[in-house]
Each structure stands twice: as structure tokens, then as C-alpha cells.
Design a protein around this motif. Structure first.
Motif, PDB file in Angstrom:
ATOM      1  N   LEU A  29      51.431  42.734  46.426  1.00  8.25           N
ATOM      2  CA  LEU A  29      50.215  42.955  45.641  1.00  8.25           C
ATOM      3  C   LEU A  29      50.019  44.440  45.329  1.00  8.25           C
ATOM      4  CD1 LEU A  29      47.746  40.480  47.410  1.00  8.25           C
ATOM      5  CD2 LEU A  29      48.882  40.190  45.192  1.00  8.25           C
ATOM      6  N   LEU A  30      50.330  45.300  46.288  1.00  5.80           N
ATOM      7  CA  LEU A  30      50.232  46.741  46.047  1.00  5.80           C
ATOM      8  C   LEU A  30      51.221  47.177  44.967  1.00  5.80           C
ATOM      9  CD1 LEU A  30      49.859  48.058  49.714  1.00  5.80           C
ATOM     10  CD2 LEU A  30      48.114  48.096  47.924  1.00  5.80           C
ATOM     11  N   ASP A  31      52.429  46.627  45.035  1.00  8.22           N
ATOM     12  CA  ASP A  31      53.422  46.937  44.003  1.00  8.22           C
ATOM     13  C   ASP A  31      52.967  46.413  42.640  1.00  8.22           C
ATOM     14  OD1 ASP A  31      55.243  48.273  45.647  1.00  8.22           O
ATOM     15  OD2 ASP A  31      56.188  46.404  46.287  1.00  8.22           O
ATOM     16  N   PHE A  32      52.322  45.257  42.651  1.00  5.84           N
ATOM     17  CA  PHE A  32      51.796  44.691  41.406  1.00  5.84           C
ATOM     18  C   PHE A  32      50.742  45.620  40.803  1.00  5.84           C
ATOM     19  CE2 PHE A  32      48.744  42.035  39.069  1.00  5.84           C
ATOM     20  CZ  PHE A  32      49.599  41.429  38.148  1.00  5.84           C
ATOM     21  N   LEU A  33      49.907  46.205  41.655  1.00  6.22           N
ATOM     22  CA  LEU A  33      48.895  47.153  41.180  1.00  6.22           C
ATOM     23  C   LEU A  33      49.546  48.400  40.583  1.00  6.22           C
ATOM     24  CD1 LEU A  33      46.186  47.005  44.014  1.00  6.22           C
ATOM     25  CD2 LEU A  33      46.027  46.076  41.695  1.00  6.22           C
ATOM     26  N   VAL A  34      50.616  48.863  41.215  1.00 11.22           N
ATOM     27  CA  VAL A  34      51.338  50.030  40.694  1.00 11.22           C
ATOM     28  C   VAL A  34      51.901  49.727  39.310  1.00 11.22           C
ATOM     29  CG1 VAL A  34      53.368  51.505  41.010  1.00 11.22           C
ATOM     30  CG2 VAL A  34      51.916  50.957  42.967  1.00 11.22           C
ATOM     31  N   LYS A  35      52.509  48.553  39.167  1.00 18.13           N
ATOM     32  CA  LYS A  35      53.086  48.173  37.871  1.00 18.13           C
ATOM     33  C   LYS A  35      51.999  47.970  36.815  1.00 18.13           C
ATOM     34  CE  LYS A  35      55.598  44.941  39.939  1.00 18.13           C
ATOM     35  NZ  LYS A  35      56.553  43.822  40.169  1.00 18.13           N
ATOM     36  N   THR A  36      50.873  47.409  37.238  1.00 17.21           N
ATOM     37  CA  THR A  36      49.759  47.219  36.312  1.00 17.21           C
ATOM     38  C   THR A  36      49.215  48.561  35.831  1.00 17.21           C
ATOM     39  OG1 THR A  36      49.132  45.141  37.406  1.00 17.21           O
ATOM     40  CG2 THR A  36      47.462  46.206  36.025  1.00 17.21           C
ATOM     41  N   ALA A  37      49.098  49.506  36.769  1.00 19.10           N
ATOM     42  CA  ALA A  37      48.621  50.846  36.407  1.00 19.10           C
ATOM     43  C   ALA A  37      49.574  51.505  35.414  1.00 19.10           C
ATOM     44  CB  ALA A  37      48.484  51.702  37.664  1.00 19.10           C
ATOM     45  N   TYR A  38      50.872  51.311  35.624  1.00 17.24           N
ATOM     46  CA  TYR A  38      51.872  51.874  34.708  1.00 17.24           C
ATOM     47  C   TYR A  38      51.690  51.306  33.302  1.00 17.24           C
ATOM     48  CZ  TYR A  38      56.375  52.355  32.356  1.00 17.24           C
ATOM     49  OH  TYR A  38      57.357  52.607  31.428  1.00 17.24           O
ATOM     50  N   MET A  73      60.665  48.372  30.647  1.00 21.61           N
ATOM     51  CA  MET A  73      61.828  48.180  31.513  1.00 21.61           C
ATOM     52  C   MET A  73      61.569  48.623  32.960  1.00 21.61           C
ATOM     53  SD  MET A  73      65.766  49.317  30.765  1.00 21.61           S
ATOM     54  CE  MET A  73      65.772  48.398  29.225  1.00 21.61           C
ATOM     55  N   PRO A  74      60.856  49.747  33.190  1.00 28.42           N
ATOM     56  CA  PRO A  74      60.570  50.138  34.582  1.00 28.42           C
ATOM     57  C   PRO A  74      59.813  49.076  35.373  1.00 28.42           C
ATOM     58  CG  PRO A  74      60.177  51.984  33.119  1.00 28.42           C
ATOM     59  CD  PRO A  74      60.423  50.792  32.237  1.00 28.42           C
ATOM     60  N   VAL A  75      58.998  48.277  34.687  1.00 28.62           N
ATOM     61  CA  VAL A  75      58.276  47.203  35.377  1.00 28.62           C
ATOM     62  C   VAL A  75      59.253  46.124  35.833  1.00 28.62           C
ATOM     63  CG1 VAL A  75      56.562  45.369  35.114  1.00 28.62           C
ATOM     64  CG2 VAL A  75      56.142  47.626  34.120  1.00 28.62           C
ATOM     65  N   ALA A  76      60.172  45.769  34.942  1.00 29.87           N
ATOM     66  CA  ALA A  76      61.135  44.716  35.260  1.00 29.87           C
ATOM     67  C   ALA A  76      62.071  45.126  36.395  1.00 29.87           C
ATOM     68  CB  ALA A  76      61.945  44.359  34.013  1.00 29.87           C
ATOM     69  N   PHE A  77      62.471  46.400  36.403  1.00 24.32           N
ATOM     70  CA  PHE A  77      63.442  46.868  37.395  1.00 24.32           C
ATOM     71  C   PHE A  77      62.784  47.628  38.548  1.00 24.32           C
ATOM     72  CE2 PHE A  77      65.974  46.351  33.542  1.00 24.32           C
ATOM     73  CZ  PHE A  77      67.070  45.661  34.031  1.00 24.32           C
ATOM     74  N   TYR A  78      61.481  47.530  38.655  1.00 22.27           N
ATOM     75  CA  TYR A  78      60.725  48.303  39.645  1.00 22.27           C
ATOM     76  C   TYR A  78      61.272  48.141  41.065  1.00 22.27           C
ATOM     77  CZ  TYR A  78      56.809  49.523  42.733  1.00 22.27           C
ATOM     78  OH  TYR A  78      56.037  50.047  43.738  1.00 22.27           O
ATOM     79  N   TRP A 117      66.974  41.219  43.883  1.00 20.66           N
ATOM     80  CA  TRP A 117      66.233  41.323  42.621  1.00 20.66           C
ATOM     81  C   TRP A 117      66.528  40.133  41.713  1.00 20.66           C
ATOM     82  CZ3 TRP A 117      67.988  42.120  37.524  1.00 20.66           C
ATOM     83  CH2 TRP A 117      66.985  42.432  36.595  1.00 20.66           C
ATOM     84  N   LEU A 118      67.780  39.731  41.633  1.00 19.18           N
ATOM     85  CA  LEU A 118      68.152  38.601  40.784  1.00 19.18           C
ATOM     86  C   LEU A 118      67.489  37.307  41.262  1.00 19.18           C
ATOM     87  CD1 LEU A 118      71.954  39.350  40.223  1.00 19.18           C
ATOM     88  CD2 LEU A 118      70.129  39.510  38.524  1.00 19.18           C
ATOM     89  N   PHE A 119      67.504  37.091  42.573  1.00 16.16           N
ATOM     90  CA  PHE A 119      66.909  35.867  43.116  1.00 16.16           C
ATOM     91  C   PHE A 119      65.386  35.911  43.116  1.00 16.16           C
ATOM     92  CE2 PHE A 119      71.107  34.755  44.440  1.00 16.16           C
ATOM     93  CZ  PHE A 119      71.080  33.378  44.618  1.00 16.16           C
ATOM     94  N   ARG A 120      64.826  37.076  42.834  1.00 14.28           N
ATOM     95  CA  ARG A 120      63.370  37.194  42.741  1.00 14.28           C
ATOM     96  C   ARG A 120      62.830  36.287  41.636  1.00 14.28           C
ATOM     97  NH1 ARG A 120      60.524  41.469  44.741  1.00 14.28           N
ATOM     98  NH2 ARG A 120      58.371  41.724  44.040  1.00 14.28           N
ATOM     99  N   ILE A 121      63.663  36.042  40.628  1.00 16.12           N
ATOM    100  CA  ILE A 121      63.264  35.155  39.529  1.00 16.12           C
ATOM    101  C   ILE A 121      62.935  33.767  40.063  1.00 16.12           C
ATOM    102  CG2 ILE A 121      64.027  34.076  37.380  1.00 16.12           C
ATOM    103  CD1 ILE A 121      65.852  36.515  36.968  1.00 16.12           C
TER     104      ILE A 121
END
Length: 247
Positions: A29-38, A73-78, A117-121
């Protein structure tokens, strides 16, 4: 919490505590907030502030898609980028003091992070995290599918003794190192080497010492210049301490 007993390639058992599901979810969730802020910053500054959205109105569909892919792209590869750069941690994981490690005790490689990362999908994206959650609960080592594929798990670093304390050695100010390539090792590698070496010496297990020497050579590309396996390993540990204390 689940205790992970990891048997290394040197047949040394190392006990870790698996990160709790709560910590892993909170880190996500914290990482999600970082990506959302970006995304908000990019959208506000570049698309509206600099007027890129107006320029895009005049472009064809493929050009617009290319620009959007570039910016997002930074969000996808974060997670892949951060775990690779921060040795198994994203910003969320670092704040929660949890970390991705190899279940053989060594530092995870880019390929391991890529597999996660790949299996994260499957684990997260397509299943809203249900698949990942179920696999973590069901697996013996608290692994989601990406961890199983990459040979990794997520451990907690809370209340652990700093690994540097277990490998620290006194180095004379006049000491001259022999093997610069020793910096290829991680703190965890050095700890495993030291524990295995001390155990083998105590048990007079010279075969294990030879195997350990061979493993060090394979991992680092260093070749024994002393001719004596024990002296070689002692020098490796001293050199590692020399370089890491100077950094």
C-alpha cells in the motif's frame, strides 16, 4: 510468525523470520501511494503545467500511446527497479523493514527480481492479490508464486542483529588486501563463509573447507594465490572487512 530455516549451498542452516502478511500488504500500500504520487505529479506538471496534453491532441494515436507509455513506465517497473537497486527492497519494504532474499542464503539477482515481477501479474494484478495471499498462507516458506519461481522469500529485518556485527574483524592499519574482487560478495555471503569456515575448522572438516574455497572461487572469480585453503579463506574475510570498512 513463520520461521524460515534456509540451508545454504555450504550446508549451513540460517534461521530467518518471514515477513508477516500484514507487513507485506502495508508495504504494498505504501508503494501504491508512492506510485500514485508520481502519477499525480507527472499529470500536473508535465501534461498540464507544460501543456503536453495540448500537443498530444495534435498527434496520431500511436504517438500519444508512446508518450503515455514513456511517462508511466516507472510505475510499471517500480518494484523490479527498486528491488534491484535497493537489494530486495522497495520504498515500502524499506519503511516496514522487510526484504526479499534468496532461500539459499545468497543475495538475490536481477533475474530473481524479474521472475517475481513477472509473476506479480498473476499474484496481484489479475487476481486483486488473492492468488498471492493464498499462496503466502499455504506455502511453507511464506512465498507467493513469484517467490516460488524466483527461489525467494520475504523476511523481516526487525529486531535482528546487524549482519555486519557477525562478520566484523579487526584490520591492522597497515594491512594490504590481496583480492579486490572480494567486493563481489554481500554481507550475507561473508557471514555464511565465516560461519561455515569456523564450523569446519572446529570439526576438522577439511573437505568442507576445500568445498568452501571452490565455491568462493566460482562466485567471485578469485583464484587462490596462497596455496593453502585455510589461509585463502582467512584472507578473503580480512579483505572483505578491509574494503567494506573503507567504504
Amino acid at each position: 510468525m513463520t520461521q524460515l530455516s534456509i540451508n545454504t549451498t555450504q550446508n549451513v542452516n540460517i534461521n530467518f523470520t518471514a515477513a508477516s502478511i500484514g507487513d507485506r500488504i502495508l508495504a504494498y500500500l505504501l508503494d501504491f501511494l508512492v506510485k500514485t504520487a508520481y502519477v499525480i505529479v507527472i499529470y500536473s506538471v508535465f501534461f498540464y503545467g507544460l501543456g503536453i496534453n495540448k500537443l498530444m491532441d495534435k498527434m496520431d494515436d500511436w504517438s500519444r500511446i508512446s508518450i503515455l507509455v514513456l511517462f508511466y513506465m516507472p510505475v510499471a517497473f517500480y518494484s523490479l527497479l527498486l528491488e534491484s537497486l535497493l537489494e530486495g527492497q522497495t520504498l515500502g519494504k524499506r519503511l516496514l523493514k522487510i526484504k526479499v532474499v534468496k532461500i539459499d542464503g545468497y543475495q538475490a539477482s536481477f533475474g530473481d527480481y524479474l521472475m517475481r515481477w513477472l509473476f506479480r501479474i498473476i499474484d496481484v494484478s489479475f487476481s486483486s492479490g488473492i492468488v498471492g495471499l493464498v499462496s503466502i498462507i499455504a506455502s511453507e516458506k511464506s512465498q507467493r508464486l513469484g517467490d516460488m519461481a524466483g527461489g525467494t522469500s520475504v523476511i523481516t529485518l526487525k529486531n535482528n542483529i546487524n549482519i555486519n556485527h557477525t562478520i566484523l574483524e579487526e584490520i591492522d592499519v597497515s594491512y594490504v588486501p590481496t583480492y579486490p574482487l572480494v567486493i563481489k560478495l554481500s554481507d550475507n555471503d561473508a557471514r555464511i563463509i565465516k560461519e561455515t569456515f569456523n564450523s569446519a575448522r572446529a570439526n576438522k572438516d577439511y573437505h568442507m573447507i576445500t568445498r568452501l574455497k571452490t565455491k568462493i572461487e566460482d562466485v567471485t572469480g578469485i583464484r587462490n594465490q596462497s596455496g593453502n585453503d585455510e589461509d585463502f579463506i582467512k584472507t578473503i574475510l580480512k579483505d572483505y572487512n578491509y574494503y567494506t570498512q573503507k567504504m
